[in-house]
Design a protein around this motif. Sequence first.
Motif, PDB file in Angstrom:
ATOM      1  N   VAL A   1      -0.646   5.306   0.098  1.00 36.10           N
ATOM      2  CA  VAL A   1       0.766   5.518   0.409  1.00 36.10           C
ATOM      3  C   VAL A   1       1.370   4.133   0.531  1.00 36.10           C
ATOM      4  CG1 VAL A   1       2.467   6.481   1.998  1.00 36.10           C
ATOM      5  CG2 VAL A   1       0.316   7.688   1.588  1.00 36.10           C
ATOM      6  N   VAL A   2       2.429   3.883  -0.202  1.00 38.67           N
ATOM      7  CA  VAL A   2       2.997   2.537  -0.275  1.00 38.67           C
ATOM      8  C   VAL A   2       4.492   2.576   0.004  1.00 38.67           C
ATOM      9  CG1 VAL A   2       1.249   1.764  -1.912  1.00 38.67           C
ATOM     10  CG2 VAL A   2       3.379   2.697  -2.767  1.00 38.67           C
ATOM     11  N   GLY A   3       5.012   1.428   0.409  1.00 38.54           N
ATOM     12  CA  GLY A   3       6.434   1.318   0.659  1.00 38.54           C
ATOM     13  C   GLY A   3       6.993   0.030   0.095  1.00 38.54           C
ATOM     14  N   THR A   4       8.242   0.088  -0.336  1.00 43.09           N
ATOM     15  CA  THR A   4       9.019  -1.091  -0.678  1.00 43.09           C
ATOM     16  C   THR A   4      10.337  -1.003   0.081  1.00 43.09           C
ATOM     17  OG1 THR A   4      10.155  -0.084  -2.565  1.00 43.09           O
ATOM     18  CG2 THR A   4       8.019  -1.126  -3.006  1.00 43.09           C
ATOM     19  N   GLU A   5      11.214  -1.960  -0.132  1.00 44.24           N
ATOM     20  CA  GLU A   5      12.493  -1.971   0.586  1.00 44.24           C
ATOM     21  C   GLU A   5      13.241  -0.656   0.415  1.00 44.24           C
ATOM     22  OE1 GLU A   5      16.573  -4.677   0.989  1.00 44.24           O
ATOM     23  OE2 GLU A   5      15.048  -5.185  -0.500  1.00 44.24           O
ATOM     24  N   THR A   6      13.172  -0.078  -0.759  1.00 39.14           N
ATOM     25  CA  THR A   6      13.920   1.152  -1.023  1.00 39.14           C
ATOM     26  C   THR A   6      13.049   2.311  -1.470  1.00 39.14           C
ATOM     27  OG1 THR A   6      14.333   0.455  -3.315  1.00 39.14           O
ATOM     28  CG2 THR A   6      15.997  -0.133  -1.676  1.00 39.14           C
ATOM     29  N   GLY A   7      11.728   2.097  -1.610  1.00 43.29           N
ATOM     30  CA  GLY A   7      10.890   3.127  -2.208  1.00 43.29           C
ATOM     31  C   GLY A   7       9.715   3.555  -1.363  1.00 43.29           C
ATOM     32  N   PHE A   8       9.164   4.696  -1.737  1.00 46.37           N
ATOM     33  CA  PHE A   8       8.042   5.327  -1.045  1.00 46.37           C
ATOM     34  C   PHE A   8       7.219   6.027  -2.111  1.00 46.37           C
ATOM     35  CE2 PHE A   8       6.394   9.285   0.857  1.00 46.37           C
ATOM     36  CZ  PHE A   8       5.752   8.817   1.997  1.00 46.37           C
ATOM     37  N   GLY A   9       5.920   5.695  -2.200  1.00 51.52           N
ATOM     38  CA  GLY A   9       5.104   6.274  -3.253  1.00 51.52           C
ATOM     39  C   GLY A   9       3.741   6.731  -2.769  1.00 51.52           C
ATOM     40  N   VAL A  10       3.141   7.638  -3.520  1.00 52.12           N
ATOM     41  CA  VAL A  10       1.826   8.198  -3.206  1.00 52.12           C
ATOM     42  C   VAL A  10       1.020   8.264  -4.500  1.00 52.12           C
ATOM     43  CG1 VAL A  10       0.574  10.264  -2.457  1.00 52.12           C
ATOM     44  CG2 VAL A  10       2.674   9.570  -1.265  1.00 52.12           C
TER      45      VAL A  10
END
Length: 300
Positions: A237-246
């Motif tokens: 599970v990852v995050g960026t300033e504007t994003g969220f991914g799996v």
Amino acid sequence: MCGIVGLFLKDSRLEPELGAMLTAMLVTMTDRGPDSAGIAIYNADAEKPFKITVQSPEGDTEFGTLADRVAALTGAPARLERKGSHAVLALGRDRAKAVLAMIRSDFPGLRIMSQGNRIEIFKETGLPQSVAEAFGVAAMRGTHGIGHTRMATESAVTTLGAHPFSTGPDQCLVHNGSLSNHNSLRRQLVRDGMRFETENDSEVAAAYLTHRLQEGRDLGGALRDGLADLDGFYTFVVGTETGFGVLRDPIACKPAVMAETDRYVAFGSEYRALVDLPGIREARVWEPQPAEVYFWERAA
């Protein structure tokens, strides 16, 4: 075995409750990994500073000196908020590079947990409940966040070995599983200029994604690249300033469940991490498919 949680808010009215919801989700996962815990919170500060989160093994003894040094370097009073063994330093983006270099050269006892426009990472050894209470996570607001409770299998039980791992501005990763080719990937990434603080395979995965982002890939594309380059079994599970991914590996042997409503997207290693979320009975609940990238993004 580790426990992962994540929450991406679509409804801004839930933002004051992000920390409380993530805390409850993570505490539910305690028995999947009681060695250490951590949470990354993405929050838009009204003043829009660049934020650097640091940790001191000696508590806050170095934080006052750091604030003075930053003020002298930047020519303006430093805004530094202490939270347990961590402190969040807020400054102008044009001064960030110089301040980061100064911390690394002059404060070897401080560990940089995260840096970026919105990210703050808090992690320590101990149970999730204790870690969350030490930092006041339940009172934090934000747009999205991820958390991890760890059972140490790949490296020592230390603060730096805890998740999330952040290897680039506003980017972080939590991982359940194990990579078999992380040592060769680490050597390659070091040649490409990436820095490493631990021997943890999960830090290698985080750095791999950061490197892909630096090359111009978006988060979804970077995760898809990982299917070919990262060997092992994993749920990210990852995050960026504007994003969220799996992303789960092609075998998908690690448990994972997701839920989505018109107010949020949530992830948990097990469904019980999601049961107290608002409107969960009406949510679309599913198990993320192997080797399929799930990615949500909001306006900057």
